[in-house]
Design a protein around this motif. Structure first.
Motif, PDB file in Angstrom:
ATOM      1  N   LYS A  44       0.828  -1.209   0.000  1.00  0.00           N
ATOM      2  CA  LYS A  44       0.000   0.000   0.000  1.00  0.00           C
ATOM      3  C   LYS A  44       0.865   1.263   0.000  1.00  0.00           C
ATOM      4  CE  LYS A  44      -1.732  -1.089   3.996  1.00  0.00           C
ATOM      5  NZ  LYS A  44      -1.047  -2.337   4.320  1.00  0.00           N
ATOM      6  N   SER A  45       1.801   1.310   0.934  1.00  0.00           N
ATOM      7  CA  SER A  45       2.668   2.491   0.987  1.00  0.00           C
ATOM      8  C   SER A  45       3.474   2.629  -0.285  1.00  0.00           C
ATOM      9  CB  SER A  45       3.634   2.387   2.169  1.00  0.00           C
ATOM     10  OG  SER A  45       2.932   2.259   3.365  1.00  0.00           O
ATOM     11  N   THR A  46       3.895   1.479  -0.802  1.00  0.00           N
ATOM     12  CA  THR A  46       4.701   1.509  -2.022  1.00  0.00           C
ATOM     13  C   THR A  46       3.934   2.155  -3.166  1.00  0.00           C
ATOM     14  OG1 THR A  46       5.863  -0.469  -1.307  1.00  0.00           O
ATOM     15  CG2 THR A  46       5.962   0.063  -3.643  1.00  0.00           C
ATOM     16  N   MET A 171      -2.005  10.267   2.025  1.00  0.00           N
ATOM     17  CA  MET A 171      -1.798  10.113   3.459  1.00  0.00           C
ATOM     18  C   MET A 171      -1.496   8.657   3.765  1.00  0.00           C
ATOM     19  SD  MET A 171      -4.817  12.356   5.117  1.00  0.00           S
ATOM     20  CE  MET A 171      -5.061  14.080   4.730  1.00  0.00           C
ATOM     21  N   ASP A 172      -0.347   8.419   4.396  1.00  0.00           N
ATOM     22  CA  ASP A 172       0.039   7.054   4.724  1.00  0.00           C
ATOM     23  C   ASP A 172      -0.233   6.794   6.204  1.00  0.00           C
ATOM     24  OD1 ASP A 172       1.025   4.550   4.836  1.00  0.00           O
ATOM     25  OD2 ASP A 172       2.975   5.019   3.930  1.00  0.00           O
ATOM     26  N   GLU A 173      -1.318   6.115   6.488  1.00  0.00           N
ATOM     27  CA  GLU A 173      -1.717   5.832   7.866  1.00  0.00           C
ATOM     28  C   GLU A 173      -1.540   7.058   8.767  1.00  0.00           C
ATOM     29  OE1 GLU A 173      -0.224   2.144   9.429  1.00  0.00           O
ATOM     30  OE2 GLU A 173       0.336   1.474   7.432  1.00  0.00           O
ATOM     31  N   PRO A 174      -2.221   8.152   8.440  1.00  0.00           N
ATOM     32  CA  PRO A 174      -1.943   9.409   9.156  1.00  0.00           C
ATOM     33  C   PRO A 174      -2.399   9.379  10.609  1.00  0.00           C
ATOM     34  CG  PRO A 174      -3.863   9.656   7.755  1.00  0.00           C
ATOM     35  CD  PRO A 174      -3.297   8.303   7.459  1.00  0.00           C
TER      36      PRO A 174
HETATM   37 MG   LIG Z   1       2.848   1.214   4.912  1.00  0.00          MG
END
Ligand SMILES: [Mg+2]
Ligand SMILES: Nc1ncnc2c1ncn2[C@@H]1O[C@H](COP(=O)(O)OP(=O)(O)OP(=O)(O)O)[C@@H](O)[C@H]1O
Lengths: 251, 287
Positions: A44-46, A171-174
């Motif tokens: 996901k982050s990638t 937004m990455d797991e903000p």
């Molecule tokens: Mg991640």
């Protein structure tokens, strides 16, 4: 204007030998909140970082396929500063710079050539208001941002991202490092600003996805298994694996 | 230590006499170290303070007043010029090594290895090099400048080391935050990374200053030992440490040497205190 803000077409991403994203296709609509969910390490982050080329910073990262912003290929036909100005990012851990609140917000606009004090003042106030933190910090703009609470720091980071007037916010797991009240504030904030922005949010919290997102993509092992309206995906998933994951029967 | 803790300790020690012995050894070592340290400082202060007199701070050095004023000024000049040379060079070199060079780059490895090796070399070797290179080959003669260049080379590894440590301790999230806003490398490095590392860099520079002030061997053969204030950088001059060395060597002015030692000691103490204070501030900022 094209119908989609961002389109990802046949994206493959490798970290050296590791195949982290496999033939990913996804279209992100403007003025909506799109959520990415999936187990840890599924990419996901990638994918999120691929959308504003933060992966360029990772050594050994290779990409094939295309990502377009308003129809323009961001890897081939776009200046990276222009891209990142238009596609802002908020990280998992609040990362205010070790400087004053004011300077944190003004950093982005200054980077893009805004120097006039009065312009900067306006941008700072406007951004902090949009991120609903103005009331809490208006009397201490000159103090260090590191003195704020975690939740305040994260909203400051959102304000900092808004200050360069982006069109898309990633937004990455903000909220994963925040308490429930701060989390709620940030969720409300997302819903308030989505009319003027396109938001993509990675979350581990499925309730959060259902609360705020319009569409949701479910990831597994570097692939998008299912991408649909959030309501539909959580109520009647079409893939067995999605169903297993959202009902907690996964693994 | 609380009473119960102590009783418990005594019980354990009875069961394990070896560990009691070891504790005793550690205690003795600590006490001895403290004693030696206190003895040195106490000796210098007791011997030196009564010898401090106004004539030692006269503007001009004569063989009668053996004033240390010219040496103090020369020391300040030496520190300033050397930092001007080694500071930017060391800092920018480390910025290149940590921020710009690719990991595993051969040149980087070579530079690091050289710097680490240079750090362990006795300063007399620098003195010899400085003499052969600056004094003889470049024909600068015994001069302030030759001394400055020599100590600059000497403190370069120290500054590089501490700068590198400071830069590495800047969290990557700051860099990501800056890039994420569309800033380029140059802006990120100069506006975010270096300011965040500022305290650590400063602490390294202060250590370097201490090193310069305490140096004798490397300066003897490069800056020379002339006791008057040098009129320009191509003239010889002596720093406080050399001044003190010369005084005690001549055997006639041991008292004045003791007075000089007090001033030196105070300076070095003050600098170390400053370095520690800054290092502490750095930790607080990191949270
Ligand atoms: Mg991640
Ligand atoms: N810089 C990197 N170098 C090598 N491999 C990486 C790198 N970053 C991520 N990976 C690998 O790529 C895969 C996907 O990582 P990613 O961070 O996108 O997962 P994620 O879905 O965001 O997980 P999480 O929910 O834990 O944040 C993981 O297997 C991870 O180990």
């Amino acid at each position: 204007m094209p119908e989609n803000k961002i389109s990802v077409n046949g994206l493959d991403l490798y970290y050296s030998e590791f195949h982290a994203l496999k033939n990913v296709n996804i279209d992100i609509a403007p003025n909506e909140i799109t959520a990415f969910i999936g187990p840890s390490g599924c990419g996901k982050s990638t994918l999120l970082k691929s959308l504003n080329r933060m992966n360029d910073l990772v050594e050994g990262c290779r990409i094939t396929g295309a990502v377009t912003l308003d129809g323009v290929d961001i890897y081939k036909d776009m200046e990276i500063t222009y891209l990142r100005k238009n596609v802002g990012m908020v990280f998992q851990k609040p990362n205010p710079f070790p400087m004053s609140i004011y300077d944190n917000i003004a950093y982005g606009p200054r980077t893009h050539g805004i120097r006039r004090k009065s312009d900067l003042d306006d941008i700072v106030e406007e951004s902090l208001k949009k991120a609903s933190i103005w009331n809490e910090v208006s009397d201490r703009l000159k103090r260090s941002a590191l003195g704020l609470s975690g939740g305040q720091q994260q909203r400051l980071c959102i304000a900092r991202a808004l200050a360069v007037k982006p069109e898309v916010i990633l937004m990455d797991e903000p909220t994963s490092a925040l308490d429930p009240i701060s989390t709620m504030k940030i969720e409300e904030l997302c819903c308030e600003i989505k009319d003027s922005y396109t938001i993509v949010i990675v979350t581990h919290n499925m309730q959060q996805a259902t609360r705020i997102s319009d569409k949701t993509a479910f990831f597994l092992h570097g692939e998008i298994v299912e991408f649909d309206e959030t309501e539909k995906l959580f109520s009647t998933p079409s893939d067995k694996r999605t169903e297993d994951y959202i009902t907690g029967r996964f693994g | 230590m609380t009473m119960t803790g102590f009783r418990f300790d005594m019980k354990t020690y009875k069961k394990h006499p070896l560990s009691f012995l070891f504790m005793l050894l550690v205690w003795i070592a600590a006490a001895l170290t403290a004693a030696v340290f206190l003895a040195v400082v106490g000796y210098v202060l007791i011997k030196g303070i009564p010898q401090l007199k106004p004539s030692l701070f006269a503007w001009n050095y004569t063989t009668d007043n053996v004033s240390m004023m010219p040496a103090i000024i020369t020391t300040v000049e030496m520190v300033a010029i050397s930092l001007l040379i080694a500071g930017p060079l060391g800092i920018f070199c480390s910025v290149y090594l940590t921020e710009y060079a690719k990991r595993g780059n051969k040149i980087v490895k070579a530079v690091r290895l050289t710097a680490e090796t240079l750090q362990g070399i006795p300063s007399i070797v620098y003195g010899l090099f400085g003499m052969l290179c600056f004094v003889t080959s470049l024909k600068w003669g015994y001069s302030l400048l030759a001394g400055c260049f020599t100590v600059s080379i000497m403190i370069l590894p120290l500054i590089m080391r501490s700068t590198e440590e400071a830069l590495k301790s800047v969290p990557d999230s700051y860099r990501e935050g800056s890039y994420g806003l569309g800033a380029g490398k140059l802006r990120t490095v100069f506006r975010i990374v270096i300011p965040s590392a500022g305290n650590g860099i400063l602490a390294g520079i202060i250590l370097a200053i201490g090193r310069i002030i305490g140096e004798t061997a490397a300066l003897m053969y490069t800056a020379g030992t002339v006791a008057q204030l040098p009129e320009n950088v191509f003239m010889s001059g002596r720093t406080l440490s050399i001044h003190m060395y010369q005084l005690s060597r001549e055997g006639l002015h041991t008292d004045d040497a003791a007075a000089t030692a007090v001033i030196l000691l105070i300076t070095v103490f003050a600098l170390n205190g400053l370095a520690e204070y800054i290092a502490k501030k750095l930790d607080k900022n990191k949270l």
